[in-house]
Design a protein around this motif. Structure first.
Motif, PDB file in Angstrom:
ATOM      1  N   ASP A 160      50.781   3.216  25.982  1.00 35.12           N
ATOM      2  CA  ASP A 160      50.758   1.856  25.411  1.00 35.12           C
ATOM      3  C   ASP A 160      50.447   1.790  23.958  1.00 35.12           C
ATOM      4  N   PRO A 161      51.407   1.724  22.905  1.00 37.64           N
ATOM      5  CA  PRO A 161      50.839   1.601  21.594  1.00 37.64           C
ATOM      6  C   PRO A 161      50.144   0.564  21.309  1.00 37.64           C
ATOM      7  N   ASP A 162      50.123  -0.490  22.252  1.00 36.03           N
ATOM      8  CA  ASP A 162      49.281  -1.696  21.839  1.00 36.03           C
ATOM      9  C   ASP A 162      47.839  -1.728  22.362  1.00 36.03           C
ATOM     10  N   GLY A 163      47.549  -0.427  23.090  1.00 35.45           N
ATOM     11  CA  GLY A 163      46.130  -0.453  23.738  1.00 35.45           C
ATOM     12  C   GLY A 163      45.165   0.556  22.716  1.00 35.45           C
ATOM     13  N   TRP A 164      44.627   1.337  23.436  1.00 34.39           N
ATOM     14  CA  TRP A 164      43.689   2.415  22.720  1.00 34.39           C
ATOM     15  C   TRP A 164      44.347   3.135  21.474  1.00 34.39           C
ATOM     16  N   TRP A 165      45.657   3.268  21.505  1.00 30.88           N
ATOM     17  CA  TRP A 165      46.358   3.829  20.631  1.00 30.88           C
ATOM     18  C   TRP A 165      46.071   3.449  19.303  1.00 30.88           C
ATOM     19  N   ILE A 166      45.880   2.371  19.179  1.00 36.21           N
ATOM     20  CA  ILE A 166      45.610   1.389  18.016  1.00 36.21           C
ATOM     21  C   ILE A 166      44.338   1.992  17.216  1.00 36.21           C
ATOM     22  N   ILE A 167      43.370   2.200  18.173  1.00 33.04           N
ATOM     23  CA  ILE A 167      41.912   2.533  17.641  1.00 33.04           C
ATOM     24  C   ILE A 167      42.174   4.000  17.154  1.00 33.04           C
ATOM     25  N   LEU A 168      43.075   5.038  17.916  1.00 33.96           N
ATOM     26  CA  LEU A 168      43.124   6.255  17.549  1.00 33.96           C
ATOM     27  C   LEU A 168      43.878   6.405  16.273  1.00 33.96           C
ATOM     28  N   ILE A 169      45.126   5.473  16.019  1.00 30.82           N
ATOM     29  CA  ILE A 169      46.135   5.985  14.993  1.00 30.82           C
ATOM     30  C   ILE A 169      45.006   5.295  13.611  1.00 30.82           C
ATOM     31  N   LEU A 170      44.737   4.337  13.898  1.00 31.50           N
ATOM     32  CA  LEU A 170      44.001   3.741  12.305  1.00 31.50           C
ATOM     33  C   LEU A 170      42.700   4.501  12.187  1.00 31.50           C
ATOM     34  N   THR A 171      42.135   5.097  13.267  1.00 27.95           N
ATOM     35  CA  THR A 171      40.978   6.114  12.778  1.00 27.95           C
ATOM     36  C   THR A 171      41.454   7.466  12.132  1.00 27.95           C
ATOM     37  N   LEU A 172      42.700   7.827  12.906  1.00 32.01           N
ATOM     38  CA  LEU A 172      43.168   9.037  12.160  1.00 32.01           C
ATOM     39  C   LEU A 172      43.807   8.789  10.710  1.00 32.01           C
ATOM     40  N   THR A 173      44.459   7.413  10.359  1.00 32.51           N
ATOM     41  CA  THR A 173      44.819   7.066   9.367  1.00 32.51           C
ATOM     42  C   THR A 173      43.526   7.272   8.194  1.00 32.51           C
ATOM     43  N   GLY A 174      42.745   6.477   8.713  1.00 34.17           N
ATOM     44  CA  GLY A 174      41.367   6.665   7.650  1.00 34.17           C
ATOM     45  C   GLY A 174      40.866   8.081   7.460  1.00 34.17           C
ATOM     46  N   LEU A 175      41.210   8.746   8.375  1.00 26.19           N
ATOM     47  CA  LEU A 175      40.618  10.211   7.876  1.00 26.19           C
ATOM     48  C   LEU A 175      41.521  11.100   6.947  1.00 26.19           C
ATOM     49  N   ALA A 176      42.900  10.561   7.296  1.00 27.20           N
ATOM     50  CA  ALA A 176      44.001  11.038   6.295  1.00 27.20           C
ATOM     51  C   ALA A 176      44.062  10.577   4.808  1.00 27.20           C
ATOM     52  N   VAL A 177      43.783   9.371   5.028  1.00 23.94           N
ATOM     53  CA  VAL A 177      43.406   8.676   3.632  1.00 23.94           C
ATOM     54  C   VAL A 177      42.276   9.298   2.838  1.00 23.94           C
ATOM     55  N   GLY A 178      40.958   9.355   3.661  1.00 26.71           N
ATOM     56  CA  GLY A 178      39.834   9.771   3.091  1.00 26.71           C
ATOM     57  C   GLY A 178      40.181  11.494   2.615  1.00 26.71           C
ATOM     58  N   LEU A 179      40.916  12.249   3.251  1.00 30.98           N
ATOM     59  CA  LEU A 179      40.858  13.456   3.032  1.00 30.98           C
ATOM     60  C   LEU A 179      41.796  13.520   1.718  1.00 30.98           C
ATOM     61  N   GLY A 180      42.639  12.563   1.524  1.00 32.41           N
ATOM     62  CA  GLY A 180      43.631  12.702   0.406  1.00 32.41           C
ATOM     63  C   GLY A 180      42.721  12.209  -0.878  1.00 32.41           C
ATOM     64  N   LEU A 181      42.021  11.330  -0.544  1.00 34.51           N
ATOM     65  CA  LEU A 181      41.182  10.696  -1.891  1.00 34.51           C
ATOM     66  C   LEU A 181      40.242  11.736  -2.125  1.00 34.51           C
ATOM     67  N   ARG A 182      39.940  12.869  -1.358  1.00 33.92           N
ATOM     68  CA  ARG A 182      38.824  13.892  -1.867  1.00 33.92           C
ATOM     69  C   ARG A 182      39.577  14.902  -2.195  1.00 33.92           C
ATOM     70  N   PHE A 183      40.587  15.516  -1.806  1.00 31.82           N
ATOM     71  CA  PHE A 183      41.070  16.712  -2.240  1.00 31.82           C
ATOM     72  C   PHE A 183      42.755  16.471  -3.153  1.00 31.82           C
ATOM     73  N   LEU A 184      43.347  15.365  -3.105  1.00 31.67           N
ATOM     74  CA  LEU A 184      44.311  15.346  -3.786  1.00 31.67           C
ATOM     75  C   LEU A 184      43.972  15.303  -5.376  1.00 31.67           C
ATOM     76  N   PRO A 185      45.031  15.835  -6.377  1.00 32.14           N
ATOM     77  CA  PRO A 185      44.718  15.686  -7.392  1.00 32.14           C
ATOM     78  C   PRO A 185      44.900  14.251  -7.952  1.00 32.14           C
ATOM     79  N   GLY A 186      43.706  13.842  -8.714  1.00 35.04           N
ATOM     80  CA  GLY A 186      43.712  12.312  -9.233  1.00 35.04           C
ATOM     81  C   GLY A 186      42.990  11.610  -8.301  1.00 35.04           C
ATOM     82  N   HIS A 187      42.578  11.996  -6.858  1.00 37.40           N
ATOM     83  CA  HIS A 187      41.729  11.389  -6.129  1.00 37.40           C
ATOM     84  C   HIS A 187      42.385   9.955  -5.762  1.00 37.40           C
ATOM     85  N   GLY A 188      43.579   9.818  -5.692  1.00 38.42           N
ATOM     86  CA  GLY A 188      44.253   8.325  -5.429  1.00 38.42           C
ATOM     87  C   GLY A 188      44.152   7.376  -6.372  1.00 38.42           C
TER      88      GLY A 188
END
Length: 428
Positions: free
Chosen positions: A60-88
């Motif tokens: 169900d995309p409206d259940g615990w999936w919301i917590i999972l995807i937004l947490t992974l989104t935070g991880l992806a953004v954080g990794l991008g800010l740390r390692f991408l050129p210019g740090h976002g």
């Protein structure tokens, strides 16, 4: 080409304006294409995250999936800010809608983390990042091709083009940039100073319409003839919404400092994403994302929501905006603030049934935007544009006044002079 004044009043000559209008129009269309492309990428990734994957996994995309995807989104953004050129690029919490141009090397990373945020359901819009991207590109092009044109003109063209594309009309850019260009030194009429920004904004708006972008307008009952009592009740809704916006303004630096105590951009964005997931799980998808489509969902059947539901939706969206803006996610605050204003306006209509729905929604928007956007013209524009009713304009020009007096001496809705993230300070 030099922009040295050549008219008797010290302004720019019609010939100069005509010549510069050509690149302004071209760059306006280009800015709209970049915005459209960024949003298309975000929609494509969002379709995978919120439709294709849940369907394939049978969840169900409206259940615990919301917590999972937004947490992974935070991880992806954080990794991008740390390692991408210019740090976002700079933390969006510290930037205004129109900011000094960034270095070109920052732009790919900024675009990527913005796409992650938009697709992952973070409660921020694309406005700050895409305006920054377009301004940087326009300034670089002018410096290479028209080096005698002042950089500030390139900034105005890039910013106005993107604002016109974002809101689907050059009127938004004209209103927003009136104060900026009026304060600029030099002679000439205000319309001479607005000529190039409006040309770029018009090209951006037309391009978005041709690309089929959804309009910033929704179907609400027409307001009709103004009533004196509506000035009072509308002002109560606008001032109430502004009051709640001021509470959010007070909480903003507290949220920002609390999350930035984690120091690492990866941890800040990861924890922020998890909190956003919890809020999204409680409030549902309508309290997620930038808010434009969700405004349509709210207004599709206003009678389906009672006062308690609207208060919860607005409250969760306020918290989600504060967390998203405080947790290093790159994005703008105007679109989610507009959603909050719509929800509060609908709540005002429930509490004051005699206040017409369209005017109530407009007043809620005005109250929140004068706090978050700190611009009365932008507040009035959005208050008229969302209900798509020009008859609201005279009422809003009066109702905005007490709301503005509440916020005129308050600080801007942004973080001032922050401590740079230790792992990305070299990018600033």
């Amino acid at each position: 080409m030099s922009l040295a004044p050549t008219t008797t009043d010290g302004g720019v000559s019609p010939r100069q304006l005509l010549i510069l209008a050509i690149p302004a129009i071209v760059l306006g269309a280009f800015a709209a294409l970049l915005l459209w492309g960024l949003e298309q990428l975000a929609d494509l990734l969002g379709g995978v995250l919120w439709t294709a994957l849940p369907d394939a996994l049978g969840v169900d995309p409206d259940g615990w999936w919301i917590i999972l995807i937004l947490t992974l989104t935070g991880l992806a953004v954080g990794l991008g800010l740390r390692f991408l050129p210019g740090h976002g690029g700079p933390d969006s919490a510290t930037t205004e809608l129109i900011s000094p141009p960034l270095k070109l090397r920052v732009l790919p990373g900024l675009a990527l983390v913005t796409v992650f945020s938009l697709a992952g359901g973070v409660s921020l819009g694309p406005e700050n990042p895409i305006i920054a991207i377009n301004i940087a590109i326009v300034v670089a092009l002018f410096a290479r091709l028209l080096p005698k044109v002042p950089a500030q003109i390139a900034v105005l063209i890039g910013g106005a083009a993107t604002v016109g594309a974002l809101f689907g009309t050059p009127v938004a850019a004209a209103l927003l940039f009136t104060g900026i260009v009026a304060a600029a030194k030099g002679g000439g009429s205000l319309w001479d100073k607005l000529f190039l920004p409006v040309a770029a904004a018009g090209a951006g708006a037309v391009t978005m319409h041709l690309l089929g972008a959804p309009p910033l307008a929704f179907d609400l009952p027409a307001y009709g003839s103004p009533q004196a009592i509506d000035l009072l009740t509308g002002s109560l809704v606008a001032c109430g919404a502004a009051g709640l916006g001021l509470i959010a303004l007070f909480l903003f630096p507290i949220f920002w400092r609390a999350l930035h105590a984690l120091r690492s951009p990866i941890l800040i964005a990861l924890v922020g994403g998890f909190i956003l997931g919890i809020l999204g799980f409680i409030g549902g998808p309508i309290t997620m994302f930038k808010g434009l489509a969700q405004i349509g969902e709210l207004l599709q059947d206003p009678g389906a929501y009672d006062g308690t539901q609207l208060a919860v939706i607005a409250g969760i969206k306020i918290l989600a905006l504060l967390v998203a803006a405080s947790a290093l996610f790159r994005g703008g605050r105007i679109f989610p603030a507009t959603f909050i204003g719509v929800a509060l306006g609908m709540l005002g209509h429930v509490l004051i049934p005699g206040l017409p729905l369209g005017l109530a929604v407009a007043c809620g928007i005005v109250g929140v935007i004068v706090v978050v956007g700190r611009d009365g013209w932008l507040a009035i524009f959005l208050g008229v544009a969302v209900p798509n009713d020009i008859t609201l304009l005279p009422m809003l020009c009066i109702i905005v006044l007490p709301a503005w007096l509440l916020v005129s001496r308050m600080p801007a809705f942004q973080i001032i002079a922050p401590t740079l993230e230790p792992e990305s300070a070299e990018a600033r």
